[in-house]
Scaffold this motif. Structure first.
Motif, PDB file in Angstrom:
ATOM      1  N   LEU A 253      -8.054  -3.968  -2.025  1.00  0.00           N
ATOM      2  CA  LEU A 253      -8.688  -3.101  -1.030  1.00  0.00           C
ATOM      3  C   LEU A 253      -7.676  -2.635   0.010  1.00  0.00           C
ATOM      4  O   LEU A 253      -7.630  -1.448   0.358  1.00  0.00           O
ATOM      5  CB  LEU A 253      -9.846  -3.840  -0.348  1.00  0.00           C
ATOM      6  N   ILE A 254      -6.864  -3.552   0.515  1.00  0.00           N
ATOM      7  CA  ILE A 254      -5.857  -3.193   1.524  1.00  0.00           C
ATOM      8  C   ILE A 254      -4.842  -2.225   0.944  1.00  0.00           C
ATOM      9  O   ILE A 254      -4.475  -1.214   1.574  1.00  0.00           O
ATOM     10  CB  ILE A 254      -5.162  -4.454   2.064  1.00  0.00           C
ATOM     11  N   GLN A 255      -4.374  -2.508  -0.262  1.00  0.00           N
ATOM     12  CA  GLN A 255      -3.343  -1.656  -0.859  1.00  0.00           C
ATOM     13  C   GLN A 255      -3.869  -0.252  -1.143  1.00  0.00           C
ATOM     14  O   GLN A 255      -3.179   0.740  -0.906  1.00  0.00           O
ATOM     15  CB  GLN A 255      -2.803  -2.318  -2.126  1.00  0.00           C
ATOM     16  N   LEU A 256      -5.096  -0.153  -1.635  1.00  0.00           N
ATOM     17  CA  LEU A 256      -5.683   1.169  -1.878  1.00  0.00           C
ATOM     18  C   LEU A 256      -5.918   1.918  -0.565  1.00  0.00           C
ATOM     19  O   LEU A 256      -5.622   3.117  -0.457  1.00  0.00           O
ATOM     20  CB  LEU A 256      -7.003   1.023  -2.634  1.00  0.00           C
TER      21      LEU A 256
ATOM     22  N   GLY B 231       0.830  -1.200   0.000  1.00  0.00           N
ATOM     23  CA  GLY B 231       0.000   0.000   0.000  1.00  0.00           C
ATOM     24  C   GLY B 231       0.863   1.248   0.000  1.00  0.00           C
ATOM     25  O   GLY B 231       0.585   2.221  -0.716  1.00  0.00           O
ATOM     26  N   ALA B 232       1.952   1.218   0.800  1.00  0.00           N
ATOM     27  CA  ALA B 232       2.890   2.343   0.820  1.00  0.00           C
ATOM     28  C   ALA B 232       3.611   2.471  -0.512  1.00  0.00           C
ATOM     29  O   ALA B 232       3.858   3.575  -1.003  1.00  0.00           O
ATOM     30  CB  ALA B 232       3.889   2.158   1.956  1.00  0.00           C
ATOM     31  N   MET B 233       3.964   1.324  -1.122  1.00  0.00           N
ATOM     32  CA  MET B 233       4.600   1.327  -2.439  1.00  0.00           C
ATOM     33  C   MET B 233       3.683   1.975  -3.477  1.00  0.00           C
ATOM     34  O   MET B 233       4.122   2.780  -4.307  1.00  0.00           O
ATOM     35  CB  MET B 233       4.921  -0.104  -2.878  1.00  0.00           C
ATOM     36  N   LEU B 234       2.415   1.622  -3.425  1.00  0.00           N
ATOM     37  CA  LEU B 234       1.438   2.146  -4.374  1.00  0.00           C
ATOM     38  C   LEU B 234       1.279   3.648  -4.212  1.00  0.00           C
ATOM     39  O   LEU B 234       1.251   4.400  -5.207  1.00  0.00           O
ATOM     40  CB  LEU B 234       0.098   1.442  -4.168  1.00  0.00           C
TER      41      LEU B 234
END
Length: 299
Positions: A183-186, A72-75
């Motif tokens: 969902l988690i990554q967003l 998620g931080a990478m995204l």
């Protein structure tokens, strides 16, 4: 269960949708952190609505894995650096740097994930990279003398590494579904940017809200979901080569919306990228087809 051809199609659609962010960001004319925050926030909200109406409500609340939190931080980093870079230099220059990521990812996956590169894979990557170079604007020896261009290059390189990390982490097997992973990554990505958003005033017009909703739906919700689904089933080299369709989409959209014509050399570059992507996809599909009879015999 979706076929290999279906996942290849998802990767292609993700690349095209990803390519719309630069154009929407130009129209929205907002700071990079705000555009990225709303892209991730609205993207996660669109995904929650989709999961509710498609009978996947039970998948929404779950314990996320550490690597999905990291991704998620990478995204968030990738998207922020991408939008920040196009504030300092042209979209073509930014894309040129960022799309070294598929090549970097395939090489790392070769050594770290055991996804061995075959001669055909290397040739396909080389053809795509050649096409990409032909699409790029002519090199300017005085480019880095300009401080804005130097900043644009710096943020482009940061986007390159975070995008490569995003692809690599999503390639590792996971018990979570593609919807849970997305969902988690967003959600985590938007939370990473929240401190930057609440510390500055936000003045957004109705027209800008419309662009932000489009950003959240197309390059946010749909593009990321399609990418995560494809990455869970395609080798990094295959996804990476297919992702080269994004710069083609960016150039095509710029021609359509802003009447920016393509030179014969750029048209040749587009053709090479599409050819390499199709060849890589057909190779991946052929390998899967050959593997199925072998699995059947084992049974």
């Amino acid at each position: 269960m979706q076929s290999q051809a279906g996942y290849i199609l998802l990767a292609l659609m993700s690349a095209v949708l990803m390519g719309t962010i630069g154009i929407f960001a130009k129209y929205a004319a907002l700071p990079a952190e705000q555009i990225t925050f709303f892209r991730l926030l609205f993207g996660s909200l669109f995904l929650v609505v989709y999961m509710l109406i498609s009978g996947k409500k039970a998948q929404i609340l779950h314990k996320p894995s550490k690597r999905h939190l990291i991704n998620g931080a990478m995204l968030a980093g990738f998207m922020s650096f991408y939008v920040e870079a196009i504030d300092y230099t042209s979209m073509a220059n930014v894309i040129m740097v960022i799309y070294l990521a598929p090549l970097l990812t395939a090489i790392i996956a070769h050594f770290v994930l055991g996804e061995k590169l075959k001669l055909f894979n290397i040739i396909a990557i080389g053809i795509a990279l050649l096409g990409f170079i032909l699409m790029s604007p002519s090199a300017n020896t005085n480019t880095l003398a300009n401080s804005d261009e130097a900043k644009g290059l710096f943020f482009s390189i940061l986007a390159l590494f975070t995008y490569s990390g995003f692809m690599l982490i999503n390639r590792k097997p996971s018990q979570a579904t593609a919807y849970q992973s997305t969902l988690i990554q967003l959600s985590v990505g938007s939370l990473c940017l929240l401190p930057l958003i609440i510390t500055q005033p936000i003045q957004i017009s109705g027209e800008q809200v419309a662009y932000l909703l489009a950003i959240g739906f197309l390059p946010g919700f749909l593009a990321i979901l399609f990418a995560v689904k494809a990455l869970q089933h395609l080798p990094a080299v295959t996804f990476g080569t297919l992702a080269y369709l994004e710069p083609v989409a960016v150039v095509s959209q710029a021609w359509w919306l802003f009447a920016e014509s393509l030179t014969p050399i750029q048209l040749l570059g587009c053709s090479l990228i599409i050819t390499a992507g199709m060849a890589q996809g057909l190779l991946s599909q052929g390998i899967q087809s050959q593997a199925r009879p072998e699995l059947a015999e084992c049974k």
